[in-house]
Design a protein around this motif. Sequence first.
Motif, PDB file in Angstrom:
ATOM      1  N   ASP A   1       0.831  -1.199   0.000  1.00 48.66           N
ATOM      2  CA  ASP A   1       0.000   0.000   0.000  1.00 48.66           C
ATOM      3  C   ASP A   1       0.871   1.256   0.000  1.00 48.66           C
ATOM      4  O   ASP A   1       0.956   1.959   0.997  1.00 48.66           O
TER       5      ASP A   1
ATOM      6  N   TYR B   1      -2.126  10.753  -2.682  1.00 46.74           N
ATOM      7  CA  TYR B   1      -3.296  10.033  -2.170  1.00 46.74           C
ATOM      8  C   TYR B   1      -4.560  10.325  -2.967  1.00 46.74           C
ATOM      9  O   TYR B   1      -5.613   9.774  -2.680  1.00 46.74           O
TER      10      TYR B   1
ATOM     11  N   TYR C   1      -8.980   9.805  -2.833  1.00 47.32           N
ATOM     12  CA  TYR C   1      -9.350   9.208  -1.555  1.00 47.32           C
ATOM     13  C   TYR C   1      -8.766   9.942  -0.353  1.00 47.32           C
ATOM     14  O   TYR C   1      -9.317   9.878   0.739  1.00 47.32           O
ATOM     15  N   GLY C   2      -7.640  10.610  -0.529  1.00 46.84           N
ATOM     16  CA  GLY C   2      -7.013  11.277   0.596  1.00 46.84           C
ATOM     17  C   GLY C   2      -6.427  10.266   1.563  1.00 46.84           C
ATOM     18  O   GLY C   2      -6.221   9.107   1.235  1.00 46.84           O
ATOM     19  N   LEU C   3      -6.165  10.722   2.757  1.00 46.32           N
ATOM     20  CA  LEU C   3      -5.588   9.873   3.803  1.00 46.32           C
ATOM     21  C   LEU C   3      -6.455  10.026   5.035  1.00 46.32           C
ATOM     22  O   LEU C   3      -6.582  11.130   5.579  1.00 46.32           O
ATOM     23  N   GLN C   4      -7.042   8.954   5.464  1.00 51.47           N
ATOM     24  CA  GLN C   4      -8.043   8.938   6.527  1.00 51.47           C
ATOM     25  C   GLN C   4      -7.701   9.884   7.686  1.00 51.47           C
ATOM     26  O   GLN C   4      -6.703   9.722   8.365  1.00 51.47           O
ATOM     27  N   ASP C   5      -8.539  10.863   7.894  1.00 51.25           N
ATOM     28  CA  ASP C   5      -8.451  11.837   8.999  1.00 51.25           C
ATOM     29  C   ASP C   5      -7.162  12.652   9.027  1.00 51.25           C
ATOM     30  O   ASP C   5      -6.890  13.324  10.004  1.00 51.25           O
ATOM     31  N   LYS C   6      -6.340  12.578   7.974  1.00 53.02           N
ATOM     32  CA  LYS C   6      -5.083  13.320   7.981  1.00 53.02           C
ATOM     33  C   LYS C   6      -4.912  14.226   6.771  1.00 53.02           C
ATOM     34  O   LYS C   6      -4.252  15.244   6.853  1.00 53.02           O
TER      35      LYS C   6
ATOM     36  N   THR D   1      -8.999  15.204   0.052  1.00 50.98           N
ATOM     37  CA  THR D   1      -8.917  14.679  -1.309  1.00 50.98           C
ATOM     38  C   THR D   1      -8.173  15.653  -2.219  1.00 50.98           C
ATOM     39  O   THR D   1      -8.198  16.863  -2.015  1.00 50.98           O
TER      40      THR D   1
END
Length: 183
Positions: free
Chosen positions: A127, A155, A158-163, A166
């Motif tokens: 990943d 990223y 989708y971006g990076l979860q909570d960080k 998008t």
Amino acid sequence: MNPRSLLIIATGIFALVSCKTPEARRPVQQSSGSFIKQSAERNKVLYKKEEERIATIMEANPEQEYLSSPSGFWYYYNIKDSLDIPTPEYGDIVTFTYDVRSLEGTSILTESETGLQIYKIDQSNQDLISGLRDGVKLMKVGEQVTFLFPSYKAYGYYGLQDKLGTNVPIQSTVTLKSIQQSQ
């Protein structure tokens, strides 16, 4: 007419009617492809804005010698190895560390959060963002490189979860620790 001949005639008619070739099913709703065209246009505009933002950062740091990658990102060497040693190739196993920061330098992921990465060049389903997979291939053991990635190499949507939201471009500093060449 007797029932037997009636049955033979009915079977014959049924056989003739059932031999009809199947008809193709038509879609309920037809698309003109305009969504894909609009999406492509949005992505071109987004990339242009990100490219301009990265160019502004490069202009603000003339002390760095920025290089352009054929893969669509920019980078500069923090530590460069002048020896003529090979860069990783297909199938080689590399170990490296990296961090992730906003273009302004705000930390998103530290090296301790990402840890030591072990990656098999172009063969691993690990990943990793595509920018890192491409960037590591440009490095030699012991080198440290800072990469500026547009969002599609980072990223993306989708971006990076909570960080990280998008479609946000990032910078990442990578240190290549080792290359284990494949047989």
